[in-house]
Design a protein around this motif. Structure first.
Motif, PDB file in Angstrom:
ATOM      1  N   HIS B 418       0.834  -1.206   0.000  1.00  0.00           N
ATOM      2  CA  HIS B 418       0.000   0.000   0.000  1.00  0.00           C
ATOM      3  C   HIS B 418       0.872   1.259   0.000  1.00  0.00           C
ATOM      4  O   HIS B 418       0.547   2.262  -0.642  1.00  0.00           O
ATOM      5  CB  HIS B 418      -0.903  -0.025   1.237  1.00  0.00           C
ATOM      6  CG  HIS B 418      -1.901   1.087   1.265  1.00  0.00           C
ATOM      7  ND1 HIS B 418      -2.923   1.196   0.345  1.00  0.00           N
ATOM      8  CD2 HIS B 418      -2.034   2.155   2.082  1.00  0.00           C
ATOM      9  CE1 HIS B 418      -3.641   2.257   0.600  1.00  0.00           C
ATOM     10  NE2 HIS B 418      -3.119   2.874   1.651  1.00  0.00           N
ATOM     11  N   ARG B 419       1.982   1.171   0.718  1.00  0.00           N
ATOM     12  CA  ARG B 419       2.907   2.296   0.784  1.00  0.00           C
ATOM     13  C   ARG B 419       3.450   2.644  -0.605  1.00  0.00           C
ATOM     14  O   ARG B 419       3.504   3.809  -0.991  1.00  0.00           O
ATOM     15  CB  ARG B 419       4.044   1.923   1.730  1.00  0.00           C
ATOM     16  CG  ARG B 419       5.042   3.043   1.997  1.00  0.00           C
ATOM     17  CD  ARG B 419       6.178   2.508   2.855  1.00  0.00           C
ATOM     18  NE  ARG B 419       7.155   3.539   3.107  1.00  0.00           N
ATOM     19  CZ  ARG B 419       7.072   4.457   4.058  1.00  0.00           C
ATOM     20  NH1 ARG B 419       6.021   4.474   4.849  1.00  0.00           N
ATOM     21  NH2 ARG B 419       8.006   5.362   4.216  1.00  0.00           N
ATOM     22  N   LYS B 425       1.578   7.440  -6.419  1.00  0.00           N
ATOM     23  CA  LYS B 425       0.626   8.498  -6.723  1.00  0.00           C
ATOM     24  C   LYS B 425       1.145   9.892  -6.385  1.00  0.00           C
ATOM     25  O   LYS B 425       0.515  10.901  -6.716  1.00  0.00           O
ATOM     26  CB  LYS B 425      -0.689   8.240  -5.986  1.00  0.00           C
ATOM     27  CG  LYS B 425      -1.418   6.995  -6.514  1.00  0.00           C
ATOM     28  CD  LYS B 425      -2.893   7.018  -6.173  1.00  0.00           C
ATOM     29  CE  LYS B 425      -3.055   6.820  -4.677  1.00  0.00           C
ATOM     30  NZ  LYS B 425      -4.479   6.811  -4.303  1.00  0.00           N
ATOM     31  N   ILE B 426       2.313   9.924  -5.693  1.00  0.00           N
ATOM     32  CA  ILE B 426       2.852  11.231  -5.300  1.00  0.00           C
ATOM     33  C   ILE B 426       3.132  12.089  -6.522  1.00  0.00           C
ATOM     34  O   ILE B 426       2.732  13.254  -6.609  1.00  0.00           O
ATOM     35  CB  ILE B 426       4.130  11.062  -4.451  1.00  0.00           C
ATOM     36  CG1 ILE B 426       3.765  10.502  -3.080  1.00  0.00           C
ATOM     37  CG2 ILE B 426       4.865  12.400  -4.304  1.00  0.00           C
ATOM     38  CD1 ILE B 426       4.950  10.192  -2.201  1.00  0.00           C
ATOM     39  N   PHE B 441       8.679   9.664  -2.922  1.00  0.00           N
ATOM     40  CA  PHE B 441       8.439   9.073  -4.238  1.00  0.00           C
ATOM     41  C   PHE B 441       9.571   8.122  -4.564  1.00  0.00           C
ATOM     42  O   PHE B 441      10.733   8.391  -4.317  1.00  0.00           O
ATOM     43  CB  PHE B 441       8.338  10.162  -5.310  1.00  0.00           C
ATOM     44  CG  PHE B 441       8.192   9.590  -6.683  1.00  0.00           C
ATOM     45  CD1 PHE B 441       6.981   8.990  -7.071  1.00  0.00           C
ATOM     46  CD2 PHE B 441       9.254   9.605  -7.576  1.00  0.00           C
ATOM     47  CE1 PHE B 441       6.856   8.442  -8.331  1.00  0.00           C
ATOM     48  CE2 PHE B 441       9.127   9.047  -8.849  1.00  0.00           C
ATOM     49  CZ  PHE B 441       7.917   8.474  -9.218  1.00  0.00           C
ATOM     50  N   ASP B 442       9.214   6.970  -5.121  1.00  0.00           N
ATOM     51  CA  ASP B 442      10.215   5.980  -5.501  1.00  0.00           C
ATOM     52  C   ASP B 442       9.905   5.583  -6.934  1.00  0.00           C
ATOM     53  O   ASP B 442       8.796   5.151  -7.249  1.00  0.00           O
ATOM     54  CB  ASP B 442      10.110   4.769  -4.561  1.00  0.00           C
ATOM     55  CG  ASP B 442      11.265   3.808  -4.771  1.00  0.00           C
ATOM     56  OD1 ASP B 442      11.509   3.433  -5.946  1.00  0.00           O
ATOM     57  OD2 ASP B 442      11.920   3.444  -3.778  1.00  0.00           O
ATOM     58  N   PHE B 447       7.347  -1.964  -9.327  1.00  0.00           N
ATOM     59  CA  PHE B 447       8.028  -3.239  -9.105  1.00  0.00           C
ATOM     60  C   PHE B 447       7.974  -3.613  -7.629  1.00  0.00           C
ATOM     61  O   PHE B 447       7.673  -4.743  -7.246  1.00  0.00           O
ATOM     62  CB  PHE B 447       9.477  -3.145  -9.589  1.00  0.00           C
ATOM     63  CG  PHE B 447      10.292  -4.360  -9.227  1.00  0.00           C
ATOM     64  CD1 PHE B 447      10.143  -5.552  -9.937  1.00  0.00           C
ATOM     65  CD2 PHE B 447      11.185  -4.319  -8.148  1.00  0.00           C
ATOM     66  CE1 PHE B 447      10.883  -6.677  -9.584  1.00  0.00           C
ATOM     67  CE2 PHE B 447      11.925  -5.434  -7.803  1.00  0.00           C
ATOM     68  CZ  PHE B 447      11.773  -6.604  -8.530  1.00  0.00           C
ATOM     69  N   LYS B 448       8.285  -2.600  -6.805  1.00  0.00           N
ATOM     70  CA  LYS B 448       8.317  -2.864  -5.366  1.00  0.00           C
ATOM     71  C   LYS B 448       6.930  -3.231  -4.851  1.00  0.00           C
ATOM     72  O   LYS B 448       6.775  -4.097  -4.000  1.00  0.00           O
ATOM     73  CB  LYS B 448       8.864  -1.648  -4.633  1.00  0.00           C
ATOM     74  CG  LYS B 448      10.362  -1.448  -4.902  1.00  0.00           C
ATOM     75  CD  LYS B 448      10.981  -0.418  -4.011  1.00  0.00           C
ATOM     76  CE  LYS B 448      12.517  -0.439  -4.196  1.00  0.00           C
ATOM     77  NZ  LYS B 448      13.175   0.575  -3.393  1.00  0.00           N
TER      78      LYS B 448
END
Lengths: 648, 648
Positions: B418-419, B425-426, B441-442, B447-448
């Motif tokens: 969920h994170r 979405k950031i 943001f990643d 993938f994660k």
């Protein structure tokens, strides 16, 4: 409300209309009774015998068997000594009866060993007699119940492994009955006692008739457990005979019961009580002799598996039929009644000694049912522990028994002898009667002195024999415990005396008026509870210091900020506690404040005391305030003010 | 002393020089530590593996055997399924490892299931994960210790009947060590962990070589206890295979340990922790596969008498010689280390949840040795009870285990997924980052998210399989307990919330100044203690009423007379108590006074509190004042003032 005014002091008197509510105890022991409810009925000889003699009479259920047991180490042939020994015991009983008959007339208000010794010999002998009797009552319960269980087990061997449990349950049952408070209504006692006597006499009379007719055989399958252990027979020595005699003397326990309960008899109480004592002695002697005699003739054997009474009954009645069962059950019940007697005597005696200040005072307070509940519970607990420790074995308990009885016999009769001696000197003017003394001149004083003297001397002799021959078997426990108990009673008394003296107003000079009230208020947070306490503290004094013990720095910062807002300007001291302790730093601070204070200053510790809504909520909070209070109570000139705050 | 003054409030700050004294606890757990003493050392990968992986690695001591045990109901031929199942379990481990590796990087401050669920899923999932983990830690102790005992018993069968006792002693020992506070010094952990790894690899490598050479035989005298019970063989069904798989998954317990302890690693902590996790997973897989494979080949049998490890070691080393003993002892020790891990985790987690207000706050306080003592003791007690109830049988405990583990795995990884979803979405501006959030943001978020999602889904699947196949065997207990525990946590939280609200100063209007202080002083006698209390009471108010509850008329008469002499004219109310009760009539009287009082009056109950000199003397007095205080604390607008008087 009733108002009096004397010397400027107004005294209001009123009776509260408070009625105790119902709770679970009501179901167990009945509704509470008013002090005015105490019964004052009296009974005649027929009922008196039933009420007071179960202890003495029931001892025929174990005394002959214990006598046999000691002799058995010299083999079954030694049993021929049993009857002569029983006769000697009966002679001793005769002496005791005469001696106690005199006590009954001299102490119409009740002449227990403690009272007689206290009146005539002094405090220490009275305490010795009292302690001996208390131990004896405990052993009466343990021995009687164990013997009752042994009777049951004889009839139903399947219960053998549950002996201890059955014994403890019996004690608990008798305890509950006594917590309810038995109105010694006589009838309740009369039925089992007379049932027992009828069954015993049927047994011995049928036995004697069958013996005369030559049809009484010997015990079928006698229990061999004890005899089988004596592989090497010992010779019959004087020591052995005396030891057997000692065991037999346990038949005499309980003889003193009537002299304690004279006031329960119809008038003329002393005369009725005295005659009852003599009737009891005759019954006891006859049963003791008959059972011992028949026991020898049928080849009865001492045993842990089957009592002598059981062997006798099944041999006499030729079966384990209805008469056998009736005999065994009546014996079991009379033994329980004997234990019940101790439950009446022990609390009464301990209350008496407690009123004199030798036993914690609580033992003198009567519970909701007007009985001395603490004494009853104490007796039940100690007796149960004994039954458990001695595995409900009568033979193992017997060596502890009787030492106490004979010691109290000796002291009580020595006291009486001394009393007659003083009585004799009244006429010659050598003895001055003190105010309040019941001592009067008695023209038969010499004869009476000799009778009581003989009683005292002979019981002292028995006591010595008992102590020596039973020393290693267990009497040492009692001989060791007695001085310890007496010392404890003296220490307790000293405690009360010192306290009374220290609290006494005799040489009391009131201290000066309090000049300054200093207030220290420890807080754990700033909230409604704290402010409620502050509001209260402000009306007492303006010298208020609020103290917070800091364990968490962030928490402390918050408290400081809140205090600045809500603390009305009163000073806040933050005590840093690196070891995360709360009480100790606070005490250190209070110590410092104490060191600074003036003689007529008082330090008030105002504790905002949080009261959780339920016991459950209790677990959600550390009860630090409680701990603090406990510690502070030990300090001088400190008053603890608890301002409770409840949350609804 | 450090003095500040703000807004007219003087704040003194000072550090107490209080040093805790010596007491018996010092000998058991060591001298008290200051808060500032908390250790801050970090460790590398080599030591990190030792510290955090004993729980996971030690599971090879029981997981293969439990897998065999389930298959055994279909007969020894079913054991060929063991290796394929072990391979599936290793695949699952691989997924878990990848998933947790991501957690480690996202939560460098420590990413336990409770924290991850709380951050990303909300309170309820966090509490479920937390409760599941707490139960799981308890079971880790019970299972590891039981398995350790089983190893010991395999080597020394004579100890079989003492299993439960040995287990409980081991728990007590580990508890004590933890009460002292283990500085996770690494070395202490490294020796037994690496000793275990060396012995395990020697065992499996020698075993594999001998197998290749054809010299590895089968188990001599294999333990037949379990197989002998399966007289009627069951068919190999899917249910059975899944059930066996479930048992095997217990090998995965403890995998999450590293993610909880990231801060203990040297910098870069996340990188080091992540690599350690991967190394651990590789070791665990290799041992699990090798032991399962060799176990099948040597004809090892599941048993309560001898563990599979023991059978393997004595077959591989051909004897119960030095290498066998070394293997067994290293296994026993690593299992104790695993239990020790739970003793570090349980108190830490319960302190975390307690700080959030869901567990009684006391669990968040650190004891004299800076450890969360209450959590340690609670864990030891519950784990011991489990060992006793389940007779230290690993097989009986296993069905309760793993439900909690997999539930927390599922929730934790769902939280991570969920994170990443939010992270994704950031950029699109659909997610606003709150102040204080660690969310960033990643670019690899998709993938994660899929990785963690796969982890969550697969552990959810395992959880379901486990719950269904093990339901009747014991999983129902956990499934039943979990909602109960969660509800309890919520109730506790509600309690704290309500309390905080009620005490809150937010909408607080201070009450008016107290206008009148009325004093009621119950007395049992007139003595120095009473007069000391009166002297104090006089300075507070002149409205003093002294109350005596009369149980004994003569006693009361004395008190009235004495009061006329010493009572300074203050009024005395005598309450007659026909039922010999003290508290109830007094409360009735206080009730009446309360009914009459004005809103700003306060009723002060001044209690002359007698403080005995010693605990012994305590028994000589009825503690009526204590009872009175306890009852009064529950009343509103009543303050209790205890004026202690001590006797020296």
């Amino acid at each position: 409300m009733n108002i009096e005014e004397k010397n400027g002091t107004v005294v209001f008197k009123r009776t509260t209309d408070y009625k105790p509510g119902k709770d679970w105890r009501n179901y167990l022991i009945g509704r509470p009774l008013q002090t005015a409810d105490a019964p004052h009925q009296t009974i005649g000889k027929l009922l008196g015998l039933a009420v007071f003699s179960s202890d003495a009479l029931s001892s025929v259920a174990y005394a002959p068997q214990e006598l046999f047991l000691v002799l058995s180490v010299a083999g079954a042939t030694a049993f021929h000594l049993a009857l002569p020994l029983a006769i000697v015991i009966c002679l001793l009983l005769a002496i005791l009866t005469l001696s106690y008959e005199q006590t009954i007339h001299a102490y119409p208000g009740g002449g227990g060993a403690y009272i007689v010794a206290r009146d005539n010999l002094g405090k220490l002998p009275a305490l010795i007699a009292g302690s001996a009797l208390l131990m004896d009552y405990i052993l009466t319960v343990a021995v009687s119940i164990s013997s009752g269980v042994a009777q049951l087990v004889s009839a139903y061997p399947i219960l053998f492994n549950q002996r201890v449990l059955i014994g403890v349950v019996m004690v608990a049952f008798i305890m509950l009955i006594n917590m309810r408070g038995v109105k010694e209504s006589g009838i309740l006692f009369a039925i089992p006692t007379y049932f027992f006597l009828v069954m015993m006499y049927i047994t011995v009379i049928v036995g004697l008739i069958r013996l005369a007719g030559g049809t009484l055989g010997t015990v079928v399958n006698p229990p061999m457990d004890v005899l089988a252990q004596n592989t090497i027979l010992q010779p019959i020595t004087l020591f052995l005979i005396l030891k057997a005699f000692s065991s037999g003397t346990t038949a005499l326990t309980g003889v003193e019961a009537i002299s304690n309960g004279i006031t329960a008899f119809k008038k003329p109480a002393s005369k009725n009580a005295g005659q009852t004592l003599i009737i009891m002695a005759i019954i006891l002697s006859s049963l003791l002799l008959a059972i011992t005699f028949l026991g020898t003739r049928i080849g009865g054997l001492p045993s842990e598996d089957e009592t002598l009474i059981s062997q006798l009954a099944r041999t006499v009645f030729n079966s384990r039929g209805i008469l056998y069962i009736a005999t065994i059950s009546s014996t079991t019940v009379i033994l329980m009644m004997a234990a019940n007697t101790a439950f009446a005597d022990f609390p009464r005696l301990s209350a008496l000694i407690a009123a004199d200040g030798y036993i914690p005072r609580q033992f003198a307070y009567r519970g909701s049912r007007l009985v001395y509940s603490r004494g009853i519970v104490a007796l039940a607990v100690v007796a149960s522990l004994l039954i458990i420790s001695f595995q409900a074995s009568v033979s193992k308990l017997i060596p502890l028994y009787a030492v106490g009885v004979f010691l109290s016999f000796t002291l009580s009769q020595a006291g009486m002898a001394h009393r007659w001696f003083k009585s004799g000197k009244i006429k010659a003017g050598q003895e001055i009667i003190e105010r309040g003394s019941t001592l009067i001149f008695d023209s038969h004083w010499l004869f009476k002195m000799l009778t009581n003297g003989l009683g005292s001397a002979s019981t002292l002799l028995v006591l010595s024999i008992f102590a020596v021959t039973k020393f290693t078997a267990g009497a040492w426990i009692v001989i060791l415990l007695l001085p310890i108990i007496v010392t404890a009673l003296l220490v307790i008394h000293k405690n009360y005396e010192v306290l009374a003296k220290e609290l006494s107003l005799e040489h009391f000079t009131p201290r000066g008026r309090i000049t300054h009230q200093r207030i220290i208020m420890p807080i754990g947070g700033v909230h409604q509870g704290t402010l409620t306490a502050l509001r209260y503290a402000k009306t007492l004094s303006d010298d208020i210091t609020v103290v917070h013990v800091s364990i968490d720095e962030k928490e402390t910062q918050k408290i400081v900020e809140k205090w600045e807002l809500w603390g009305d300007g009163y000073r806040l001291v933050v005590l840093d506690s690196p070891y995360r302790l709360f009480i100790e730093p606070l005490l250190e601070y209070i110590d410092e404040m104490e060191a600074q204070k003036q003689p007529n200053d008082v330090i008030n510790i105002v504790v905002p005391q949080f009261v959780p809504r339920s016991w459950f909520a209790n677990f959600l909070h550390t009860r630090t305030a409680d701990t603090l209070r406990r510690v502070l109570l030990n300090r001088k000139d400190i008053v603890i003010l608890e301002v409770p705050y409840q949350v609804d």
